[in-house]
Design a protein around this motif. Structure first.
Motif, PDB file in Angstrom:
ATOM      1  N   LEU A   1      42.738  48.177  47.027  1.00  0.00           N
ATOM      2  CA  LEU A   1      42.440  48.120  48.457  1.00  0.00           C
ATOM      3  C   LEU A   1      42.006  46.723  48.890  1.00  0.00           C
ATOM      4  O   LEU A   1      42.352  46.256  49.975  1.00  0.00           O
ATOM      5  N   ALA A   2      41.238  46.055  48.023  1.00  0.00           N
ATOM      6  CA  ALA A   2      40.740  44.715  48.359  1.00  0.00           C
ATOM      7  C   ALA A   2      41.774  43.629  48.098  1.00  0.00           C
ATOM      8  O   ALA A   2      41.589  42.468  48.514  1.00  0.00           O
ATOM      9  N   GLY A   3      42.859  43.969  47.402  1.00  0.00           N
ATOM     10  CA  GLY A   3      43.886  42.983  47.110  1.00  0.00           C
ATOM     11  C   GLY A   3      43.467  41.992  46.055  1.00  0.00           C
ATOM     12  O   GLY A   3      43.843  40.804  46.110  1.00  0.00           O
ATOM     13  N   VAL A   4      42.706  42.450  45.069  1.00  0.00           N
ATOM     14  CA  VAL A   4      42.231  41.580  43.995  1.00  0.00           C
ATOM     15  C   VAL A   4      42.457  42.282  42.657  1.00  0.00           C
ATOM     16  O   VAL A   4      42.890  43.437  42.606  1.00  0.00           O
ATOM     17  N   SER A   5      42.121  41.599  41.579  1.00  0.00           N
ATOM     18  CA  SER A   5      42.258  42.195  40.253  1.00  0.00           C
ATOM     19  C   SER A   5      41.003  43.010  39.912  1.00  0.00           C
ATOM     20  O   SER A   5      39.928  42.761  40.464  1.00  0.00           O
ATOM     21  N   PRO A   6      41.117  43.989  39.006  1.00  0.00           N
ATOM     22  CA  PRO A   6      39.935  44.746  38.567  1.00  0.00           C
ATOM     23  C   PRO A   6      38.842  43.849  37.994  1.00  0.00           C
ATOM     24  O   PRO A   6      37.656  44.129  38.143  1.00  0.00           O
ATOM     25  N   SER A   7      39.239  42.746  37.336  1.00  0.00           N
ATOM     26  CA  SER A   7      38.228  41.857  36.764  1.00  0.00           C
ATOM     27  C   SER A   7      37.415  41.171  37.862  1.00  0.00           C
ATOM     28  O   SER A   7      36.222  40.897  37.688  1.00  0.00           O
ATOM     29  N   THR A   8      38.034  40.904  39.006  1.00  0.00           N
ATOM     30  CA  THR A   8      37.298  40.321  40.134  1.00  0.00           C
ATOM     31  C   THR A   8      36.289  41.321  40.671  1.00  0.00           C
ATOM     32  O   THR A   8      35.151  40.958  41.003  1.00  0.00           O
ATOM     33  N   VAL A   9      36.693  42.586  40.747  1.00  0.00           N
ATOM     34  CA  VAL A   9      35.758  43.634  41.170  1.00  0.00           C
ATOM     35  C   VAL A   9      34.571  43.679  40.211  1.00  0.00           C
ATOM     36  O   VAL A   9      33.417  43.797  40.638  1.00  0.00           O
ATOM     37  N   SER A  10      34.832  43.557  38.914  1.00  0.00           N
ATOM     38  CA  SER A  10      33.764  43.570  37.915  1.00  0.00           C
ATOM     39  C   SER A  10      32.799  42.404  38.128  1.00  0.00           C
ATOM     40  O   SER A  10      31.581  42.560  38.027  1.00  0.00           O
ATOM     41  N   ARG A  11      33.352  41.212  38.416  1.00  0.00           N
ATOM     42  CA  ARG A  11      32.487  40.052  38.629  1.00  0.00           C
ATOM     43  C   ARG A  11      31.597  40.253  39.851  1.00  0.00           C
ATOM     44  O   ARG A  11      30.427  39.868  39.849  1.00  0.00           O
ATOM     45  N   VAL A  12      32.141  40.865  40.882  1.00  0.00           N
ATOM     46  CA  VAL A  12      31.336  41.137  42.083  1.00  0.00           C
ATOM     47  C   VAL A  12      30.244  42.156  41.764  1.00  0.00           C
ATOM     48  O   VAL A  12      29.073  41.974  42.124  1.00  0.00           O
ATOM     49  N   LEU A  13      30.608  43.228  41.082  1.00  0.00           N
ATOM     50  CA  LEU A  13      29.630  44.283  40.771  1.00  0.00           C
ATOM     51  C   LEU A  13      28.529  43.780  39.851  1.00  0.00           C
ATOM     52  O   LEU A  13      27.366  44.149  40.006  1.00  0.00           O
ATOM     53  N   ASN A  14      28.885  42.930  38.906  1.00  0.00           N
ATOM     54  CA  ASN A  14      27.907  42.444  37.933  1.00  0.00           C
ATOM     55  C   ASN A  14      27.245  41.145  38.356  1.00  0.00           C
ATOM     56  O   ASN A  14      26.363  40.645  37.644  1.00  0.00           O
ATOM     57  N   ASP A  15      27.693  40.618  39.512  1.00  0.00           N
ATOM     58  CA  ASP A  15      27.179  39.335  39.990  1.00  0.00           C
ATOM     59  C   ASP A  15      27.264  38.288  38.880  1.00  0.00           C
ATOM     60  O   ASP A  15      26.317  37.565  38.581  1.00  0.00           O
ATOM     61  N   ASN A  16      28.439  38.236  38.259  1.00  0.00           N
ATOM     62  CA  ASN A  16      28.634  37.407  37.079  1.00  0.00           C
ATOM     63  C   ASN A  16      29.917  36.590  37.242  1.00  0.00           C
ATOM     64  O   ASN A  16      31.015  37.127  37.229  1.00  0.00           O
ATOM     65  N   GLY A  17      29.778  35.291  37.418  1.00  0.00           N
ATOM     66  CA  GLY A  17      30.941  34.440  37.598  1.00  0.00           C
ATOM     67  C   GLY A  17      31.230  34.168  39.066  1.00  0.00           C
ATOM     68  O   GLY A  17      30.774  34.881  39.954  1.00  0.00           O
ATOM     69  N   TYR A  18      32.020  33.126  39.314  1.00  0.00           N
ATOM     70  CA  TYR A  18      32.294  32.720  40.694  1.00  0.00           C
ATOM     71  C   TYR A  18      33.303  33.643  41.359  1.00  0.00           C
ATOM     72  O   TYR A  18      34.343  33.993  40.777  1.00  0.00           O
ATOM     73  N   VAL A  19      32.982  34.023  42.599  1.00  0.00           N
ATOM     74  CA  VAL A  19      33.920  34.760  43.450  1.00  0.00           C
ATOM     75  C   VAL A  19      33.774  34.191  44.854  1.00  0.00           C
ATOM     76  O   VAL A  19      32.651  34.085  45.373  1.00  0.00           O
ATOM     77  N   ALA A  20      34.886  33.804  45.479  1.00  0.00           N
ATOM     78  CA  ALA A  20      34.839  33.243  46.829  1.00  0.00           C
ATOM     79  C   ALA A  20      34.192  34.244  47.781  1.00  0.00           C
ATOM     80  O   ALA A  20      34.362  35.469  47.633  1.00  0.00           O
ATOM     81  N   GLU A  21      33.495  33.738  48.769  1.00  0.00           N
ATOM     82  CA  GLU A  21      32.721  34.609  49.665  1.00  0.00           C
ATOM     83  C   GLU A  21      33.618  35.580  50.428  1.00  0.00           C
ATOM     84  O   GLU A  21      33.269  36.746  50.614  1.00  0.00           O
ATOM     85  N   ASP A  22      34.796  35.122  50.878  1.00  0.00           N
ATOM     86  CA  ASP A  22      35.677  36.040  51.620  1.00  0.00           C
ATOM     87  C   ASP A  22      36.206  37.152  50.716  1.00  0.00           C
ATOM     88  O   ASP A  22      36.360  38.306  51.142  1.00  0.00           O
ATOM     89  N   VAL A  23      36.452  36.813  49.451  1.00  0.00           N
ATOM     90  CA  VAL A  23      36.898  37.828  48.483  1.00  0.00           C
ATOM     91  C   VAL A  23      35.775  38.817  48.211  1.00  0.00           C
ATOM     92  O   VAL A  23      35.990  40.040  48.154  1.00  0.00           O
ATOM     93  N   ARG A  24      34.556  38.302  48.050  1.00  0.00           N
ATOM     94  CA  ARG A  24      33.393  39.157  47.804  1.00  0.00           C
ATOM     95  C   ARG A  24      33.217  40.167  48.942  1.00  0.00           C
ATOM     96  O   ARG A  24      32.940  41.350  48.714  1.00  0.00           O
TER      97      ARG A  24
END
Length: 343
Positions: free
Chosen positions: A10-33
């Motif tokens: 739904l967000a148009g991203v990879s599952p690993s990006t979702v993991s980084r957002v959930l775990n607050d671990n690693g860089y994720v662009a603010e618009d993607v977050r």
């Protein structure tokens, strides 16, 4: 039930990006977050905390130990801990643990916690050396008696705060000031008493032990304040002010004074410590030392998170300031035309 892959799609991203957002671990662009959080909200996605804990070897849960769950002072600190914990996707378990219930400590330590926050480290020290405890898991302490320089802690200098309070009473003309607080084996364990003693000495007033009353730990309550002042008044002891080491003692003392026909502050001035909600609701309103309890809870949890993540972003020692709040319960001592103070 929505999955992490559904959120990613739904967000148009990879599952690993979702993991980084959930775990607050690693860089994720603010618009993607923002897109990921919007997808989580739309799908009502709930992460599998157990699976994540096993994968990361972290429970994202902290144990908080307090000596009392009925004292609103500690509950306000706990509210601050909870506020910061939830903001970082952590939860915590609250335990009421004293020396009398020391067998419960192993139950707590056997839990799957990332760290432990102690709101009464001097009580825990009776059960286990704090350095030994810190070797088992990260700890953060709230200290209002003695500093624990070797361990992370949030500190309140109540010696200085009580000195300021008693100095104010003395500046109004009070000399016979009753001190009511908890018992101690060494003066350093009771900074409130030391502050009281400091102020008397600075003004050349001799310490009168007949004006000091001490209670066992965790019995410094409304009832103790009430009964102690009843006893003082019935003994005929002369005093014009009472300096209580918490607001509950002070409110109990106020009740006893009123029942014995004494007016606050006309006959006896009265101060407390903590600035609980009740301090501004009693009549007259209570002068007290304000301790920023919710802020202390915030800082303790931030300090704990810094240890868990090893980022060193929060100081190991943080001192929190206090404020003397003057309300209606303090005034100059009343003087008879014979020239002696009431009390």
């Amino acid at each position: 039930m929505a999955t992490r892959r559904d959120v990613a799609r739904l967000a148009g991203v990879s599952p690993s990006t979702v993991s980084r957002v959930l775990n607050d671990n690693g860089y994720v662009a603010e618009d993607v977050r923002k897109r990921v959080h919007a997808a989580i909200k739309e799908l009502n996605y709930v992460p599998n905390r157990l699976a994540r804990s096993l994968r990361m070897q972290q429970s994202r849960q902290v144990a908080c130990i307090t000596p009392s769950i009925s004292n609103s002072f500690y509950l306000e600190i706990v509210a601050g801990i909870e506020e910061t914990a939830l903001a970082h996707d952590y939860t915590f378990s609250l335990y009421s643990l004293t020396y009398e219930k020391r067998e419960y400590l192993e139950v707590v330590l056997s839990g799957f916690y990332d760290g432990m926050i102690l709101l009464a480290p001097y009580e825990m020290e009776k059960i286990i050396p704090l350095k030994e405890l810190a070797e088992r898991l990260p700890v953060s302490l709230y200290c209002d008696r003695e500093r624990h320089l070797e361990l992370p802690h949030v500190y309140v200098d109540l010696r200085s705060a009580m000195r300021e309070c008693v100095n104010h009473l003395i500046s109004l003309g009070h000399r016979r000031i009753v001190f009511m607080g908890y018992q101690f084996s060494r003066p350093a364990q009771n900074p409130r008493y030391l502050g009281y003693r400091d102020a008397l000495k600075a003004h050349g007033i001799e310490l009168d032990e007949s004006l000091t009353r001490f209670f066992p730990d965790y019995q410094d309550t409304l009832t103790c304040g009430y009964q102690t002042v009843c006893d003082l008044l019935e003994s005929g002891l002369n005093f014009t002010a009472i300096c209580a080491t918490n607001d509950l003692i002070a409110v109990g003392a106020m009740r006893a004074l009123v029942e014995h026909g004494r007016k606050v502050p006309d006959d006896v001035s009265l101060t407390g410590v903590d600035d609980l909600e009740i301090a501004s609701l009693v009549t007259p309103t209570l002068s007290t030392i304000q301790i920023p309890k919710r802020q202390i809870g915030n800082l303790l949890m931030e300090q704990m998170l810094s240890q868990i993540h090893g980022d060193g972003g929060v100081p190991r020692t943080t001192e929190v300031g206090t404020t003397l709040v003057l309300r209606e319960s303090v005034g100059a001592p009343k003087v008879h035309h014979q020239g002696r103070t009431i009390g």
